[in-house]
Design an enzyme around this catalytic site. Structure first.
Site, PDB file in Angstrom:
ATOM      1  N   SER A   1       0.853  -1.189   0.000  1.00  0.00           N
ATOM      2  CA  SER A   1       0.000   0.000   0.000  1.00  0.00           C
ATOM      3  C   SER A   1       0.887   1.237   0.000  1.00  0.00           C
ATOM      4  O   SER A   1       1.711   1.396  -0.903  1.00  0.00           O
ATOM      5  CB  SER A   1      -0.948  -0.041   1.209  1.00  0.00           C
ATOM      6  OG  SER A   1      -1.880   1.020   1.145  1.00  0.00           O
TER       7      SER A   1
ATOM      8  N   HIS B   1      -2.566  -1.144  -3.376  1.00  0.00           N
ATOM      9  CA  HIS B   1      -3.623  -0.162  -3.142  1.00  0.00           C
ATOM     10  C   HIS B   1      -3.244   1.142  -3.834  1.00  0.00           C
ATOM     11  O   HIS B   1      -2.233   1.758  -3.502  1.00  0.00           O
ATOM     12  CB  HIS B   1      -3.791   0.101  -1.645  1.00  0.00           C
ATOM     13  CG  HIS B   1      -4.113  -1.123  -0.856  1.00  0.00           C
ATOM     14  ND1 HIS B   1      -3.875  -1.232   0.498  1.00  0.00           N
ATOM     15  CD2 HIS B   1      -4.656  -2.314  -1.220  1.00  0.00           C
ATOM     16  CE1 HIS B   1      -4.251  -2.419   0.929  1.00  0.00           C
ATOM     17  NE2 HIS B   1      -4.723  -3.096  -0.099  1.00  0.00           N
TER      18      HIS B   1
ATOM     19  N   ASP C   1      -4.554  -4.767   5.979  1.00  0.00           N
ATOM     20  CA  ASP C   1      -4.882  -5.652   4.859  1.00  0.00           C
ATOM     21  C   ASP C   1      -3.749  -6.659   4.622  1.00  0.00           C
ATOM     22  O   ASP C   1      -2.573  -6.304   4.651  1.00  0.00           O
ATOM     23  CB  ASP C   1      -5.121  -4.846   3.588  1.00  0.00           C
ATOM     24  CG  ASP C   1      -5.624  -5.710   2.439  1.00  0.00           C
ATOM     25  OD1 ASP C   1      -6.362  -6.678   2.711  1.00  0.00           O
ATOM     26  OD2 ASP C   1      -5.267  -5.429   1.286  1.00  0.00           O
TER      27      ASP C   1
END
Length: 352
Positions: free
Chosen positions: A173, A200, A292
């Site tokens: 991310s 992400h 995540d």
């Protein structure tokens, strides 16, 4: 009273600059301390203003956003949120290289207040500025060639046999683009396993990110498609607003709900790999905010897969790796430069 987040806006368009001042100034979390029209003005005032976060246009007169990012990170490291329009490939390339140079995220330029998408875009900009203002960025030397390789010697795992692993899954991310360039570059073009990736990123920039990553690494990087059979030499990136899964060795594109507020989600990918590959899979969690990937990596570990998280010492943000380690999903915690050599050892030697 809670201290307000000090924002410096860098945007050459007067119309967009005023719109950003309105959007950010209307949010009680922020104080717009200055709005300037060039990177040169930003750098002149950087030490005096001491912003908590910078909203940076990527296409500027004179010095562009990439060069500005490099100088800011060398002079006074400050969280940077890149504001970019999807105008052309060159602008996207500058935006992606700014992420590689130390900027934290990229969001779309706002549309006018009468546009149907205004509220959503405005909220996204403010959310990103608020989140990224909390990131502790570090000083980076100016490297116009953007070389992020490592001179660290490879780690030496115990001997094993080839063919023990069949696929690698990676989730990243905040800070992911620069980490991925270093990791994939370290793997080399002869890396023998296919790679599945969840990064992400703002959906509208995904195609530009994929094209950029393909040019910056030894791999063919492509957006994953339903029922593809992954092959070595390719990186398969989860599509925008869809999860990436695996069924009987073939890619699956899933439109199920978000997990950990993410779609695509690393946990969805790792869960599918745990189910489909068992001990033949390798899972890697790189830098990023939130959690995540943590639950999915734990499932992979429980199935006997080899699991790695990036060490806090090299993470831009240690949220995701720390969450995965806390759940007990990490077999190894390694600094970024050591992950590529470990993956090569695993792929070529099959260490268990």
């Amino acid at each position: 009273m809670r201290k307000k987040i000090k924002v410096l806006i860098v945007e050459d368009s007067l119309v967009v600059r005023e719109l950003l001042k309105h959007i950010i100034g209307s949010d009680e979390r922020f104080e717009v301390i200055a709005a300037v029209a060039s990177a040169e003005e930003c750098l002149e005032q950087l030490d005096t203003l001491r912003p908590d976060v910078i909203s940076l246009d990527i296409r500027l007169p004179g010095m562009n956003g990439l060069d500005a990012t490099l100088k800011i990170m060398a002079r006074r490291p400050t969280p940077i949120v890149v504001i970019a329009a999807q105008v052309d490939d060159n602008e996207l390339n500058i935006a992606m290289n700014a992420l590689r140079a130390g900027a934290l995220s990229v969001v779309e330029k706002p549309v006018g207040v009468t546009n149907a998408g205004y509220e959503t875009m405005a909220a996204k900009i403010c959310t990103q500025l608020a989140i990224m203002s909390q990131v502790q960025v570090v000083r980076q030397g100016i490297d116009r060639g953007l070389s992020f390789g490592s001179d660290e010697p490879p780690t030496q795992p115990p001997p094993g046999r080839a063919g023990t692993y069949s696929m690698v899954g990676i989730v990243a991310s905040t800070g992911g683009p620069q980490a991925l360039v270093q990791l994939l570059g370290g793997l080399g073009s002869d890396f023998p396993l296919p790679i599945l990736l969840v990064q992400h990123i703002t959906s509208s920039f995904l195609e530009g990110f994929v094209t950029w990553l393909s040019g910056a690494t030894p791999f063919e990087v492509r957006i994953a498609e339903e029922d593809e059979k992954p092959v070595a030499g390719r990186v398969y990136v989860a599509p925008a607003d869809r999860h990436l899964g695996l069924v009987h060795g073939h890619l699956a594109i899933l439109d199920s709900p978000a997990v950990c507020n993410q779609k695509p989600s690393g946990t969805v990918l790792f869960t599918a790999m745990a189910r489909d590959l068992g001990k033949l899979g390798i899972g890697v969690v790189l830098t990023g905010m939130g959690s995540d990937g943590a639950d999915g990596l734990r499932l992979m570990a429980d199935k006997g897969a080899y699991t790695i998280v990036e060490d806090a010492s090299t993470c831009v943000v240690n949220g995701m790796p720390a969450a995965a380690a806390k759940l007990g999903g990490a077999r190894e915690t390694l600094p970024l430069p050591a992950i590529a050599s470990r993956l090569r050892d695993l792929a070529l030697g099959g260490t268990r």
